[in-house]
Enzyme design. Structure first.
Site, mmCIF file in Angstrom:
data_model
loop_
_atom_site.group_PDB
_atom_site.id
_atom_site.type_symbol
_atom_site.label_atom_id
_atom_site.label_comp_id
_atom_site.label_asym_id
_atom_site.label_seq_id
_atom_site.Cartn_x
_atom_site.Cartn_y
_atom_site.Cartn_z
ATOM 1 N N LYS A 34 0.954 -1.224 -0.117
ATOM 2 C CA LYS A 34 -0.082 0.108 -0.125
ATOM 3 C C LYS A 34 0.892 1.153 -0.018
ATOM 4 C CE LYS A 34 -0.346 -0.291 4.960
ATOM 5 N NZ LYS A 34 -0.925 -0.656 6.107
ATOM 6 N N TYR A 259 17.248 29.959 8.643
ATOM 7 C CA TYR A 259 15.909 30.609 9.064
ATOM 8 C C TYR A 259 15.368 30.266 10.349
ATOM 9 C CZ TYR A 259 14.182 30.331 4.014
ATOM 10 O OH TYR A 259 13.984 30.497 2.794
HETATM 11 C C1 PLP Z 1 -0.191 -1.585 6.992
HETATM 12 C C2 PLP Z 1 -0.999 -2.760 7.500
HETATM 13 C C3 PLP Z 1 -0.016 -3.927 7.777
HETATM 14 C C4 PLP Z 1 1.434 -3.954 8.009
HETATM 15 O O1 PLP Z 1 1.854 -3.323 9.179
HETATM 16 P P1 PLP Z 1 3.617 -3.040 9.538
HETATM 17 O O2 PLP Z 1 3.594 -2.645 10.675
HETATM 18 O O3 PLP Z 1 4.073 -2.121 8.279
HETATM 19 O O4 PLP Z 1 4.013 -4.450 9.126
HETATM 20 C C5 PLP Z 1 -0.649 -4.980 8.352
HETATM 21 N N1 PLP Z 1 -2.060 -5.032 8.159
HETATM 22 C C6 PLP Z 1 -2.901 -3.969 7.991
HETATM 23 C C7 PLP Z 1 -4.267 -4.208 8.062
HETATM 24 C C8 PLP Z 1 -2.137 -2.695 7.583
HETATM 25 O O5 PLP Z 1 -3.001 -1.805 7.118
#
Ligand code: PLP
Length: 362
Positions: A34, A259
């Site tokens: 994702k 800055y």
């Molecule tokens: C993003 C996500 C994961 C992965 O989590 P990590 O901490 O990056 O391993 C697993 N399950 C769901 C439902 C997620 O949204």
């Protein structure tokens, strides 16, 4: 030449994937891609992870992009779909969908297409974000069972603090999940596949591995735990963000830098200007002292992060114009930089912007 670049190390990715297999030898692996594979590029990563059993995405368009790129493996859409049309499209491309609320059940019930659908019921086992509550699960599941289009049956939940091994919440979530699973499995002879574990669960909660594990951050070589560095888990950084020194200037003790004059030289020193800034995704909130690696040596960030540049205190170190500066990745853990910016590696990895040149190291 300005040379801010993001380099992907696909060997490191393969190594981290192997670590998942070692830790969860009996589970299938749904590699989480994702958000452009946490900023690494979903298609590059999915193609490189030829051994993964499937891929996890947040929503339909991310699944469609993978299919359009020729990825034929399982894809699970974690937030499910939001309209009937989206459900139809998900079924057509053979993406598995999560169902987490009653409105989504209607899409399955009203589906008139010819494809079969793989449906994963999401249980809210205590995170209180998405999912059916334990007492709602059986009736939702009955409605899924009644749909002729449904092929694979699954059940998933997500941990709220699996990264804290002391926390009582994870064992409670696991117990809740197991109880509801037992109840649902009594309703059918068909197998219900189970998935609970994110990266932290994969490392720390083997009793929660079951059929499918869902590693995200560990694939990219960052630690899911605040108090355990990635190298202690034998994970290797996949993304290295670097740029170059474009100026070296001297300042006198007492002179302000950048800055808002956030830093004032505490001695006569030399400053290195590195061509990277928040316009590239370097965190603007990185504090004075955030490490930057130049020629293998660490230098402290001083002064505010600007859009295109940052400043480091070089002292009398021997560095030259054009030398490479690593902001995170090989030689400098993204977790450490994230801590200095009061955030987590996930956010830094996701936020590298499109003006940074991308390269793949095979
Ligand atoms: C993003 C996500 C994961 C992965 O989590 P990590 O901490 O990056 O391993 C697993 N399950 C769901 C439902 C997620 O949204």
């Amino acid at each position: 030449m300005r040379d801010a670049q993001l380099e992907l190390n696909l060997r490191a990715l393969a190594h981290n994937f192997k670590r998942v297999r070692e830790l969860a030898p009996n589970a299938k692996v749904l590699a989480m891609v994702k958000a452009e594979a946490y900023g690494h590029g979903a298609i590059v990563v999915a193609k490189a992870l030829a051994d993964a059993d499937g891929f996890g995405v947040a929503f339909l368009a991310e699944a469609q992009a993978l299919r359009a790129a020729g990825i034929t493996k399982s894809i699970l859409i974690l937030e499910g779909v939001f309209t009937q049309e989206e459900f139809n499209q998900a079924a057509e491309i053979g993406a598995k969908v999560i169902v987490h609320q009653p409105e989504q059940l209607v899409f399955i019930e009203q589906y008139r297409g010819a494809a079969s659908a793989d449906i994963w019921l999401k249980l809210n086992s205590g995170m209180n974000r998405l999912g059916f509550k334990p007492e709602q699960a059986a009736s939702a599941f009955q409605r899924i069972l009644a749909c002729a289009c449904v092929r694979e049956l699954g059940m998933a939940t997500h941990f709220a603090q699996a990264d804290d091994v002391e926390s009582e919440q994870t064992p409670t979530q696991i117990a809740t999940f197991n109880a509801v699973y037992a109840q649902l499995q009594c309703l059918t002879d068909r197998p219900i596949l189970r998935s609970l574990s994110n990266s932290a669960g994969i490392v720390s909660w083997p009793e929660a591995h079951h059929d499918w594990v869902r590693p995200g951050i560990m694939l990219y070589g960052s630690s899911p735990f605040e108090n355990q560095p990635a190298d202690a888990l034998n994970l290797l950084p996949v993304m290295t963000l670097s740029s170059r020194l474009i100026a070296i200037n001297s300042v006198k003790k007492g002179e302000p830098v950048g800055y808002g004059a956030r830093w004032i030289a505490d001695r006569d020193t030399r400053l290195g200007i590195v061509a990277i800034g928040y316009g590239d995704g370097y965190p603007r909130h990185a504090r004075n002292g955030t490490p930057v690696l130049i020629n293998g040596q660490r230098f402290p960030l001083v002064g505010r992060v600007a859009m295109d540049m940052i400043t480091v205190d070089l002292g009398d170190a021997h560095v030259e114009l054009g030398d490479k500066a690593t902001l995170w990745g090989e030689g400098l853990a993204v977790d450490e930089v994230a801590q200095c910016a009061q955030t987590i590696s996930y956010e830094l990895l996701c936020k590298v912007t499109s003006r940074v040149t991308r390269k793949v190291k095979a």
